[in-house]
Design a protein around this motif. Structure first.
Motif, PDB file in Angstrom:
ATOM      1  N   TYR A  31       3.920   0.278   3.397  1.00 14.30           N
ATOM      2  CA  TYR A  31       3.262  -1.285   4.160  1.00 14.30           C
ATOM      3  C   TYR A  31       3.179  -2.056   3.163  1.00 14.30           C
ATOM      4  CZ  TYR A  31      -1.030   1.033   4.087  1.00 14.30           C
ATOM      5  OH  TYR A  31      -2.047   1.467   3.668  1.00 14.30           O
ATOM      6  N   ILE A  32       3.361  -3.631   3.815  1.00 17.39           N
ATOM      7  CA  ILE A  32       2.236  -4.612   3.504  1.00 17.39           C
ATOM      8  C   ILE A  32       1.441  -4.776   4.529  1.00 17.39           C
ATOM      9  CG2 ILE A  32       2.764  -6.639   2.738  1.00 17.39           C
ATOM     10  CD1 ILE A  32       5.885  -5.962   2.558  1.00 17.39           C
ATOM     11  N   ASN A  33       0.200  -5.086   3.888  1.00 17.93           N
ATOM     12  CA  ASN A  33      -0.669  -5.739   4.950  1.00 17.93           C
ATOM     13  C   ASN A  33      -1.281  -6.905   4.652  1.00 17.93           C
ATOM     14  OD1 ASN A  33      -1.301  -3.657   6.693  1.00 17.93           O
ATOM     15  ND2 ASN A  33      -3.358  -2.561   5.449  1.00 17.93           N
ATOM     16  N   HIS A  78       0.715  -1.675   0.129  1.00 17.15           N
ATOM     17  CA  HIS A  78       0.114  -0.035   0.035  1.00 17.15           C
ATOM     18  C   HIS A  78       0.507   1.251   0.285  1.00 17.15           C
ATOM     19  CE1 HIS A  78      -3.808  -1.797   1.398  1.00 17.15           C
ATOM     20  NE2 HIS A  78      -3.412  -3.040   1.361  1.00 17.15           N
ATOM     21  N   ALA A  79       0.168   2.748  -0.709  1.00 13.02           N
ATOM     22  CA  ALA A  79       1.094   3.704  -0.770  1.00 13.02           C
ATOM     23  C   ALA A  79       0.604   4.477   1.031  1.00 13.02           C
ATOM     24  CB  ALA A  79       0.506   4.644  -1.461  1.00 13.02           C
ATOM     25  N   PHE A  80       1.524   5.097   1.222  1.00 19.06           N
ATOM     26  CA  PHE A  80       1.001   5.985   2.389  1.00 19.06           C
ATOM     27  C   PHE A  80      -0.489   6.826   2.026  1.00 19.06           C
ATOM     28  CE2 PHE A  80       5.578   6.584   4.392  1.00 19.06           C
ATOM     29  CZ  PHE A  80       4.966   6.113   5.344  1.00 19.06           C
ATOM     30  N   GLY A  81      -1.507   6.600   2.834  1.00 14.35           N
ATOM     31  CA  GLY A  81      -2.513   7.102   2.562  1.00 14.35           C
ATOM     32  C   GLY A  81      -2.764   9.041   3.508  1.00 14.35           C
ATOM     33  N   ASN A 134      -4.292   3.802   6.218  1.00 16.42           N
ATOM     34  CA  ASN A 134      -5.400   3.646   5.524  1.00 16.42           C
ATOM     35  C   ASN A 134      -4.729   3.658   3.231  1.00 16.42           C
ATOM     36  OD1 ASN A 134      -8.077   2.128   4.244  1.00 16.42           O
ATOM     37  ND2 ASN A 134      -8.812   4.183   4.959  1.00 16.42           N
ATOM     38  N   GLY A 135      -4.278   4.002   3.097  1.00 15.96           N
ATOM     39  CA  GLY A 135      -3.296   4.158   1.169  1.00 15.96           C
ATOM     40  C   GLY A 135      -3.903   3.128   0.438  1.00 15.96           C
ATOM     41  N   PRO A 136      -4.266   3.296  -0.790  1.00 14.05           N
ATOM     42  CA  PRO A 136      -4.137   2.746  -1.900  1.00 14.05           C
ATOM     43  C   PRO A 136      -3.489   1.731  -1.777  1.00 14.05           C
ATOM     44  CG  PRO A 136      -3.274   4.151  -2.475  1.00 14.05           C
ATOM     45  CD  PRO A 136      -3.596   5.251  -1.035  1.00 14.05           C
ATOM     46  N   VAL A 137      -3.829   0.785  -2.331  1.00 12.80           N
ATOM     47  CA  VAL A 137      -3.035  -0.477  -2.483  1.00 12.80           C
ATOM     48  C   VAL A 137      -2.071  -0.858  -4.365  1.00 12.80           C
ATOM     49  CG1 VAL A 137      -3.046  -3.435  -3.766  1.00 12.80           C
ATOM     50  CG2 VAL A 137      -4.773  -2.568  -1.971  1.00 12.80           C
ATOM     51  N   THR A 138      -1.497  -0.878  -4.248  1.00 10.17           N
ATOM     52  CA  THR A 138      -0.243  -0.625  -5.102  1.00 10.17           C
ATOM     53  C   THR A 138       0.521  -1.637  -5.883  1.00 10.17           C
ATOM     54  OG1 THR A 138       2.116  -0.641  -3.522  1.00 10.17           O
ATOM     55  CG2 THR A 138       1.122   1.607  -4.176  1.00 10.17           C
ATOM     56  N   LEU A 139       0.388  -3.111  -5.170  1.00  5.19           N
ATOM     57  CA  LEU A 139       0.444  -4.141  -5.666  1.00  5.19           C
ATOM     58  C   LEU A 139       0.442  -5.220  -5.746  1.00  5.19           C
ATOM     59  CD1 LEU A 139       2.893  -6.100  -7.832  1.00  5.19           C
ATOM     60  CD2 LEU A 139       4.368  -5.745  -6.204  1.00  5.19           C
ATOM     61  N   GLY A 140      -0.020  -6.114  -5.387  1.00 13.82           N
ATOM     62  CA  GLY A 140      -1.120  -7.400  -4.721  1.00 13.82           C
ATOM     63  C   GLY A 140      -0.143  -8.884  -4.877  1.00 13.82           C
ATOM     64  N   PHE A 141      -0.135  -8.903  -3.404  1.00 20.34           N
ATOM     65  CA  PHE A 141       0.186 -10.603  -3.645  1.00 20.34           C
ATOM     66  C   PHE A 141      -0.545 -11.400  -4.662  1.00 20.34           C
ATOM     67  CE2 PHE A 141       2.722  -8.489  -0.885  1.00 20.34           C
ATOM     68  CZ  PHE A 141       4.039  -8.731  -0.870  1.00 20.34           C
ATOM     69  N   PRO A 142       0.372 -12.421  -4.748  1.00 21.11           N
ATOM     70  CA  PRO A 142      -1.089 -13.663  -5.016  1.00 21.11           C
ATOM     71  C   PRO A 142      -2.149 -14.058  -3.701  1.00 21.11           C
ATOM     72  CG  PRO A 142      -0.008 -14.573  -5.733  1.00 21.11           C
ATOM     73  CD  PRO A 142       0.835 -13.290  -4.973  1.00 21.11           C
TER      74      PRO A 142
END
Length: 148
Positions: free
Chosen positions: A125-127, A75-78, A89-97
């Motif tokens: 960050y990675i959630n 996620h990017a900084f929100g 609470n930032g937007p997704v920038t790259l998803g894991f499978p």
């Protein structure tokens, strides 16, 4: 003159060798438990390795709910925080499978993507979320601690 060229050649080879090692360098980030009752024993780490403009990140997690499906994202900084990326609470920038924890609550999953998707304030960050309810975020790994 020949000795001078030989020394220069050895120096150049050493310098290029050092650069190639730096390109394959990896960084480890530790997950922290979010203030939620979900998966109270969840923990893990993310190891990111850069190779040129690409980055490969492997999550090694444990303490998850056995046989439960999860999703994870960079996620990017929100807008919500400038000091705690996990709370921003930032937007997704790259998803894991998508992945499912094994019978003991462990999992390892890898994603490879363009470094531009997680550079700068991107990928702060990675959630790890429940696949069935993405609002449940048991653990987070801060990758970058402050906004640029």
């Amino acid at each position: 003159m020949i000795v001078h060229k030989l020394v220069l050649g050895l120096f150049t080879a050493t310098l290029l060798g050092s650069c190639s090692m730096m390109m394959g360098r990896s960084t480890t980030y530790t997950f922290k438990h979010n203030p939620t009752a979900a998966d109270p024993a969840a923990m893990g780490r993310a190891v990111a390795s850069r190779d040129g403009s690409m980055v490969s990140t492997t999550l090694t997690l444990s303490g998850l709910t056995p046989s439960k499906a999860y999703i994870a994202h960079y996620h990017a900084f929100g807008p919500a925080s400038s000091t705690d990326p996990c709370a921003s609470n930032g937007p997704v920038t790259l998803g894991f499978p998508n992945f499912t924890a094994d019978a003991s609550g462990k999992v390892s999953v890898t994603v490879t993507g363009d470094m531009a998707k997680i550079a700068g304030d991107m990928g702060a960050y990675i959630n790890v979320h429940y696949a069935s309810d993405p609002s449940v975020v048991p653990i987070c790994a801060p990758v970058k601690m402050t906004k640029s």
